[in-house]
Scaffold this motif. Structure first.
Motif, PDB file in Angstrom:
ATOM      1  N   GLY A 107       0.725  -1.302   0.009  1.00 18.54           N
ATOM      2  CA  GLY A 107       0.020   0.095  -0.084  1.00 18.54           C
ATOM      3  C   GLY A 107       0.854   1.026   0.042  1.00 18.54           C
ATOM      4  N   ARG A 108       0.434   2.500  -0.436  1.00 18.02           N
ATOM      5  CA  ARG A 108       1.153   3.400  -0.341  1.00 18.02           C
ATOM      6  C   ARG A 108       1.278   3.902   0.995  1.00 18.02           C
ATOM      7  N   GLU A 109       2.313   4.694   1.335  1.00 19.64           N
ATOM      8  CA  GLU A 109       2.685   5.037   2.598  1.00 19.64           C
ATOM      9  C   GLU A 109       1.730   6.034   3.299  1.00 19.64           C
ATOM     10  N   LYS A 110       0.983   6.641   2.717  1.00 18.15           N
ATOM     11  CA  LYS A 110      -0.094   7.667   3.326  1.00 18.15           C
ATOM     12  C   LYS A 110      -1.395   6.973   3.271  1.00 18.15           C
ATOM     13  N   ARG A 111      -1.512   5.719   2.847  1.00 18.46           N
ATOM     14  CA  ARG A 111      -2.785   4.934   2.854  1.00 18.46           C
ATOM     15  C   ARG A 111      -3.465   4.900   4.423  1.00 18.46           C
ATOM     16  N   LYS A 112      -4.428   5.278   4.741  1.00 20.84           N
ATOM     17  CA  LYS A 112      -5.163   5.325   5.995  1.00 20.84           C
ATOM     18  C   LYS A 112      -5.282   3.864   6.633  1.00 20.84           C
ATOM     19  N   THR A 113      -5.776   3.059   5.984  1.00 22.41           N
ATOM     20  CA  THR A 113      -5.617   1.531   6.251  1.00 22.41           C
ATOM     21  C   THR A 113      -4.471   0.665   5.867  1.00 22.41           C
ATOM     22  N   PRO A 114      -3.704   0.311   6.507  1.00 26.75           N
ATOM     23  CA  PRO A 114      -2.393  -0.621   5.860  1.00 26.75           C
ATOM     24  C   PRO A 114      -2.868  -1.874   5.272  1.00 26.75           C
ATOM     25  N   VAL A 115      -2.394  -2.296   4.159  1.00 28.42           N
ATOM     26  CA  VAL A 115      -2.777  -3.292   3.213  1.00 28.42           C
ATOM     27  C   VAL A 115      -1.732  -4.384   3.531  1.00 28.42           C
ATOM     28  N   LYS A 116      -2.216  -5.710   3.962  1.00 29.40           N
ATOM     29  CA  LYS A 116      -1.072  -6.926   4.176  1.00 29.40           C
ATOM     30  C   LYS A 116      -0.706  -7.368   2.736  1.00 29.40           C
ATOM     31  N   TYR A 117       0.294  -7.857   2.486  1.00 32.03           N
ATOM     32  CA  TYR A 117       0.834  -8.227   1.371  1.00 32.03           C
ATOM     33  C   TYR A 117       1.970  -9.160   1.660  1.00 32.03           C
ATOM     34  N   ASP A 118       2.666 -10.303   0.862  1.00 31.06           N
ATOM     35  CA  ASP A 118       3.304 -11.172   1.084  1.00 31.06           C
ATOM     36  C   ASP A 118       4.859 -10.370   0.760  1.00 31.06           C
ATOM     37  N   LYS A 119       5.479  -9.898   1.922  1.00 30.11           N
ATOM     38  CA  LYS A 119       6.680  -9.408   1.534  1.00 30.11           C
ATOM     39  C   LYS A 119       7.860 -10.270   1.155  1.00 30.11           C
ATOM     40  N   ARG A 120       7.799 -11.338   1.454  1.00 25.68           N
ATOM     41  CA  ARG A 120       9.010 -12.250   0.747  1.00 25.68           C
ATOM     42  C   ARG A 120       8.507 -12.441  -0.672  1.00 25.68           C
ATOM     43  N   ARG A 121       7.308 -12.884  -1.078  1.00 19.62           N
ATOM     44  CA  ARG A 121       7.175 -12.743  -2.429  1.00 19.62           C
ATOM     45  C   ARG A 121       7.358 -11.429  -3.225  1.00 19.62           C
ATOM     46  N   PHE A 122       7.088 -10.304  -2.604  1.00 20.59           N
ATOM     47  CA  PHE A 122       7.387  -9.014  -3.225  1.00 20.59           C
ATOM     48  C   PHE A 122       8.787  -8.973  -3.327  1.00 20.59           C
ATOM     49  N   LYS A 123       9.620  -9.279  -2.585  1.00 23.39           N
ATOM     50  CA  LYS A 123      11.242  -9.215  -2.800  1.00 23.39           C
ATOM     51  C   LYS A 123      11.588 -10.051  -4.000  1.00 23.39           C
ATOM     52  N   ARG A 124      10.814 -11.005  -4.446  1.00 25.47           N
ATOM     53  CA  ARG A 124      11.150 -11.597  -5.540  1.00 25.47           C
ATOM     54  C   ARG A 124      10.861 -10.821  -6.826  1.00 25.47           C
ATOM     55  N   ARG A 125      10.337  -9.754  -6.935  1.00 26.20           N
ATOM     56  CA  ARG A 125       9.994  -8.861  -7.820  1.00 26.20           C
ATOM     57  C   ARG A 125      11.308  -8.311  -8.533  1.00 26.20           C
TER      58      ARG A 125
END
Length: 102
Positions: A72-90
């Protein structure tokens, strides 16, 4: 999915496997939103994306059965969960685009 822009105002989108190898490539006009380009996705399980964050986009992906791995954007009001390990593979996708440019 990844994308890169060239000097001719087009975007190259890529569908990649888990190793970052391109499976399919397609081009859209440079002014077209990445969200519009993502609508052309065939049947895929995951979309790894930049911080192009929008609730309607996440809902559209979910409606197609695609799991979004988009921080999620840093200024997003409610945080978004995402798979950080998978995102690093980007980075594999970024490396693939670098090789294509070379």
């Amino acid at each position: 999915m990844g994308r890169t822009e060239d000097g001719m105002n087009t975007k190259l989108h890529a569908l990649c496997n888990s190793q970052g190898r391109p499976i399919d490539l397609f081009v859209t006009a440079g002014q077209v939103s990445d969200h519009i380009g993502a609508r052309a996705l065939p049947n895929v399980k995951w979309l790894l994306g930049d911080r192009h964050d929008a609730d309607w986009f996440r809902e559209a992906l979910r409606g197609k059965g695609i799991r979004a791995c988009i921080p999620g954007r840093e200024k997003r009001k409610t945080p978004v969960k995402y798979d950080k390990r998978r995102f690093k593979r980007r980075n594999r996708i970024e490396i693939m685009f670098g090789r294509l440019k070379d």
